[in-house]
Design a protein around this motif. Structure first.
Motif, mmCIF file in Angstrom:
data_model
loop_
_atom_site.group_PDB
_atom_site.id
_atom_site.type_symbol
_atom_site.label_atom_id
_atom_site.label_comp_id
_atom_site.label_asym_id
_atom_site.label_seq_id
_atom_site.Cartn_x
_atom_site.Cartn_y
_atom_site.Cartn_z
ATOM 1 N N TYR A 38 0.849 -1.190 0.000
ATOM 2 C CA TYR A 38 0.000 0.000 0.000
ATOM 3 C C TYR A 38 0.891 1.249 0.000
ATOM 4 O O TYR A 38 2.087 1.145 0.268
ATOM 5 C CB TYR A 38 -0.867 0.003 1.271
ATOM 6 C CG TYR A 38 -2.098 -0.858 1.188
ATOM 7 C CD1 TYR A 38 -3.367 -0.306 1.235
ATOM 8 C CD2 TYR A 38 -2.000 -2.250 1.089
ATOM 9 C CE1 TYR A 38 -4.516 -1.086 1.186
ATOM 10 C CE2 TYR A 38 -3.136 -3.038 1.037
ATOM 11 C CZ TYR A 38 -4.390 -2.463 1.086
ATOM 12 O OH TYR A 38 -5.517 -3.250 1.027
ATOM 13 N N PRO A 39 0.332 2.444 -0.295
ATOM 14 C CA PRO A 39 -1.079 2.811 -0.439
ATOM 15 C C PRO A 39 -1.575 2.661 -1.873
ATOM 16 O O PRO A 39 -0.775 2.576 -2.815
ATOM 17 C CB PRO A 39 -1.088 4.290 -0.024
ATOM 18 C CG PRO A 39 0.255 4.791 -0.477
ATOM 19 C CD PRO A 39 1.207 3.643 -0.235
ATOM 20 N N PRO A 40 -2.900 2.636 -2.051
ATOM 21 C CA PRO A 40 -3.455 2.581 -3.407
ATOM 22 C C PRO A 40 -3.257 3.905 -4.134
ATOM 23 O O PRO A 40 -3.218 4.969 -3.513
ATOM 24 C CB PRO A 40 -4.941 2.317 -3.162
ATOM 25 C CG PRO A 40 -5.208 2.842 -1.787
ATOM 26 C CD PRO A 40 -3.948 2.632 -1.015
ATOM 27 N N ASN A 41 -3.118 3.828 -5.447
ATOM 28 C CA ASN A 41 -2.945 5.056 -6.244
ATOM 29 C C ASN A 41 -4.268 5.571 -6.812
ATOM 30 O O ASN A 41 -4.288 6.591 -7.507
ATOM 31 C CB ASN A 41 -1.928 4.842 -7.369
ATOM 32 C CG ASN A 41 -2.308 3.696 -8.290
ATOM 33 O OD1 ASN A 41 -3.453 3.236 -8.289
ATOM 34 N ND2 ASN A 41 -1.347 3.213 -9.070
ATOM 35 N N ASP A 42 -5.365 4.875 -6.527
ATOM 36 C CA ASP A 42 -6.681 5.321 -6.973
ATOM 37 C C ASP A 42 -7.677 4.983 -5.859
ATOM 38 O O ASP A 42 -8.093 3.831 -5.702
ATOM 39 C CB ASP A 42 -7.066 4.625 -8.283
ATOM 40 C CG ASP A 42 -8.341 5.185 -8.903
ATOM 41 O OD1 ASP A 42 -9.271 5.523 -8.144
ATOM 42 O OD2 ASP A 42 -8.413 5.265 -10.147
ATOM 43 N N LEU A 43 -8.088 5.998 -5.113
ATOM 44 C CA LEU A 43 -8.956 5.760 -3.964
ATOM 45 C C LEU A 43 -10.356 5.328 -4.370
ATOM 46 O O LEU A 43 -11.014 4.577 -3.642
ATOM 47 C CB LEU A 43 -9.018 7.016 -3.094
ATOM 48 C CG LEU A 43 -7.715 7.346 -2.352
ATOM 49 C CD1 LEU A 43 -7.810 8.722 -1.703
ATOM 50 C CD2 LEU A 43 -7.412 6.279 -1.299
ATOM 51 N N ASP A 44 -10.819 5.775 -5.509
ATOM 52 C CA ASP A 44 -12.140 5.348 -5.969
ATOM 53 C C ASP A 44 -12.150 3.853 -6.291
ATOM 54 O O ASP A 44 -13.101 3.136 -5.955
ATOM 55 C CB ASP A 44 -12.562 6.153 -7.192
ATOM 56 C CG ASP A 44 -12.859 7.609 -6.853
ATOM 57 O OD1 ASP A 44 -13.251 7.884 -5.704
ATOM 58 O OD2 ASP A 44 -12.686 8.468 -7.739
ATOM 59 N N GLU A 45 -11.098 3.395 -6.951
ATOM 60 C CA GLU A 45 -11.007 1.968 -7.256
ATOM 61 C C GLU A 45 -10.868 1.140 -5.968
ATOM 62 O O GLU A 45 -11.437 0.056 -5.847
ATOM 63 C CB GLU A 45 -9.812 1.696 -8.181
ATOM 64 C CG GLU A 45 -10.010 2.170 -9.614
ATOM 65 C CD GLU A 45 -10.937 1.255 -10.413
ATOM 66 O OE1 GLU A 45 -11.437 0.253 -9.857
ATOM 67 O OE2 GLU A 45 -11.154 1.544 -11.615
#
Length: 492
Positions: free
Chosen positions: A159-166
Motif C-alpha cells: 500500500y497505499p493505493p494510487n486510486d482511492l475510488d477503485e
C-alpha cells in the motif's frame, strides 16, 4: 458425614477422626482462596484467532473452530488475490466477474489444495457466535505505484493505493458480497482498515512490508474510503484499525490530528514477545489505546522464544491468556495452525499442524480450548494465592446452574504438592468437581463430588503444568457437610 463420589482419575479420600475436626472446627489456611461472591470485573467480550482455509479440508477446519470455541475470527482478504486485474475502468460500475470470491484459488506452494472464499465465508456465517474481522494485506500491482514484491507466491505490492475510488470499490464490493450474497449478518462483520503500516520494508526479513512510501494523509485516506464503503453497505459494520506491529504512533496520530479517526469503532495492534514471560509492552500499548474509549484488540500475538511448540509453548500461552484477560484486551492469537509456505518462525506459532503434519494438536491448542470453553465469558472473582502459581478465577450463574472455574498455571520447575483450595461463598454446598490437564484434552482427568461450606479440595499442581478446576452445582442442591477431597498428581 457428606459423601464423595468419583468416576475416574486418581482420588484419595482421607477418612478419619481428623476430618471430623476439620468439618466442625475452624478452617486452616488456604494455599488458594477464591471468593465466589467477590466479583472483580469482566474479561473481554471477544476472543479468538487468525484463520486459514483450504476447500479440501473444510471439515477439519470447521471442527477445530467448534472445538476451540472462539468468538472472533480474523480473516485475510488481500486485494491482490481478490481482484488481480481491474474489473473495469469505471469504479462506479462493478463487474462481479472481476472479483474471485467464487473462484478456487490454488494454494501455493503445495498445488494440492485450493481456497474458495465463498466456502470460507459461508462456514463462518453459519457460526452465529463468531464475529469475523476481515483485513487487507497487499494490493494487486495495478492499484499501487509501489513495485511488486519479488519472489512472492502471487503478484502483490505494498500500500497505499494510487486510486482511492477503485480501492473504495474493492472494499465495498467485498462487504456487499458478504451481506447480500453470503447473507453474513452485518453486525458480526468487522473490517480492519489496514495491516501493519509501520512495518518498514526489510525490518522483518521473513515478511514483505505491507506499506511503502506513504504519508499520514495516505493512511487517513484509506481509513476514510474504508468507512465510506462500510457505511454504504450497512451502518452496523464496524471499522477498526490500524493493526500496527511496533507501537501505536500511527493510529494515535490519526485519532488526535485527523477527522478520519472519528469513524473507527475499535483499535487494533500486534505484539510478539521477544523472550521470556513478558507482555509489558503489549499492556502499555493497550493502556494508551484504551484511553480513547474504544474496544482494544490484540489481533496478532505470540512468543518468538516459545512459539507454540511443545510443553513450553503451551505453558506460555496458558500464562499469556489470563494476563490479557485481566487487562480487558480482546485477544486473537496468530495463527490458528501451521500452513505450508508460511514464513518462520510464524508458522510454528500455529496451535496445530497442517495436513503435512497429520493435523496434530499441540499442547497450546488444548490451552486455548480449555480456556475458551471454561473461563471465557465469565465474570472474574477474587483469588488469593500464597504459593508461586498464576491463578485466574471466574464464576457464572444461570437459572439452573452455578459454576466456578480456577485456571492454575505453574511455570516453575518445582511441583506444588497437596495444595489446599478453598472456595468461599459458593451458592451451593454440593458441587461436582472436574479437573482438567490444561495442556491435554479434551476430557477431565478427575471427577468428584465435594460438599460443605466453604467448598474445599486438595490437589497437586506439577511443575511446568496447567490445571483447570471446575466446580458446578444445581441451583437447588441440598445442604450437606463436606468431606475434603485429595486429588493426587495426574501423570498422563
Amino acid at each position: 458425614m457428606g459423601r464423595v463420589h468419583y468416576r475416574w482419575g486418581v482420588v484419595l479420600l482421607l477418612v478419619s477422626c481428623i476430618l471430623v475436626g476439620s468439618v466442625r472446627g475452624q478452617q486452616p489456611g488456604a494455599d488458594v482462596a477464591v471468593d465466589f461472591g467477590a466479583g472483580t470485573g469482566w474479561g473481554p467480550p471477544r476472543w479468538g484467532t487468525n484463520l486459514w482455509w483450504t476447500d479440501q479440508d473444510a471439515e477439519v477446519w470447521t471442527s477445530r473452530w467448534d472445538e476451540i470455541g472462539f468468538t472472533l475470527a480474523r480473516v485475510p482478504v488481500p486485494h491482490a488475490l481478490i481482484e488481480p486485474v481491474n474489473d473495469n475502468t469505471d469504479p462506479q460500475v462493478v463487474n462481479p466477474d472481476g472479483y474471485l470470491f467464487d473462484t478456487p484459488i490454488v494454494v501455493s506452494p503445495t498445488l494440492t489444495r485450493t481456497m474458495t472464499y465463498r466456502q470460507w465465508f459461508e462456514a463462518l456465517r453459519d457460526r452465529p457466535s463468531v464475529d469475523a474481522m476481515f483485513f487487507f494485506s497487499y494490493l494487486s500491482p495495478w492499484l499501487t505505484d509501489n513495485p511488486p514484491h519479488a519472489d512472492f507466491s502471487f503478484p502483490a505490492a505494498p500500500y497505499p493505493p494510487n486510486d482511492l475510488d477503485e480501492y473504495r470499490e474493492f472494499v465495498q464490493e467485498l462487504l456487499r458480497y458478504l451481506v447480500e450474497e453470503i447473507g453474513f449478518p452485518p453486525e458480526r462483520i468487522l473490517v480492519e482498515a489496514m495491516n501493519e503500516p509501520d512495518l518498514r520494508c526489510g525490518q522483518d526479513p521473513e515478511v514483505p512490508c505491507f506499506w511503502q512510501n506513504w504519508t499520514m494523509q495516505d493512511v487517513a485516506d484509506v481509513v476514510r474510503v474504508t468507512c465510506e464503503a462500510a457505511s454504504a453497505v450497512d451502518d452496523r459494520i464496524r471499522v477498526v484499525g490500524l493493526a500496527e506491529c511496533c507501537g501505536t504512533d500511527v493510529v494515535r496520530t490519526l485519532l488526535d490530528q485527523y477527522p478520519e479517526g472519528d469513524c473507527l469503532d475499535g483499535l487494533t495492534y500486534h505484539y510478539y514477545s521477544p523472550s521470556g514471560y513478558n507482555l509489558g509492552a503489549a499492556l502499555d500499548r493497550a493502556a494508551r489505546l484504551g484511553s480513547y474509549g474504544l474496544p482494544v484488540y490484540l489481533d496478532e500475538y505470540g512468543s518468538f522464544e516459545y512459539l507454540s511448540e511443545g510443553q513450553a509453548g503451551g505453558l506460555w500461552h496458558s500464562w499469556a491468556l489470563p494476563v490479557l484477560w485481566r487487562a480487558g484486551i480482546n485477544p486473537a492469537q496468530y495463527p490458528i495452525s501451521e500452513f505450508p509456505g508460511h514464513p518462520e518462525p510464524y508458522g510454528r506459532m500455529g496451535l496445530f499442524r497442517d495436513w503435512t503434519g497429520g493435523w496434530e494438536r499441540k499442547p497450546a491448542y488444548w490451552a486455548y480450548t480449555h480456556f475458551f470453553q471454561h473461563v471465557a465469558g465469565r465474570e472474574m472473582v477474587s483469588a488469593t494465592v500464597s504459593v508461586p502459581l498464576d491463578v485466574l478465577a471466574v464464576h457464572r450463574l444461570t437459572a439452573d446452574e452455578v459454576e466456578a472455574a480456577l485456571w492454575v498455571v505453574n511455570r516453575g520447575s518445582l511441583s506444588q504438592p497437596d495444595l489446599r483450595f478453598v472456595v468461599q461463598n459458593f451458592p451451593s454446598q454440593v458441587a461436582t468437581l472436574q479437573v482438567f490437564d490444561g495442556l491435554i484434552g479434551p476430557g477431565a482427568v478427575t471427577t468428584a463430588t465435594v460438599t460443605g461450606a466453604p467448598l474445599v479440595f486438595t490437589a497437586t499442581v506439577p511443575a511446568e503444568s496447567v490445571r483447570l478446576f471446575v466446580l458446578r452445582a444445581s441451583a437447588w442442591a441440598p445442604f450437606r457437610l463436606y468431606l475434603p477431597v485429595i486429588l493426587r498428581r495426574y501423570d498422563p
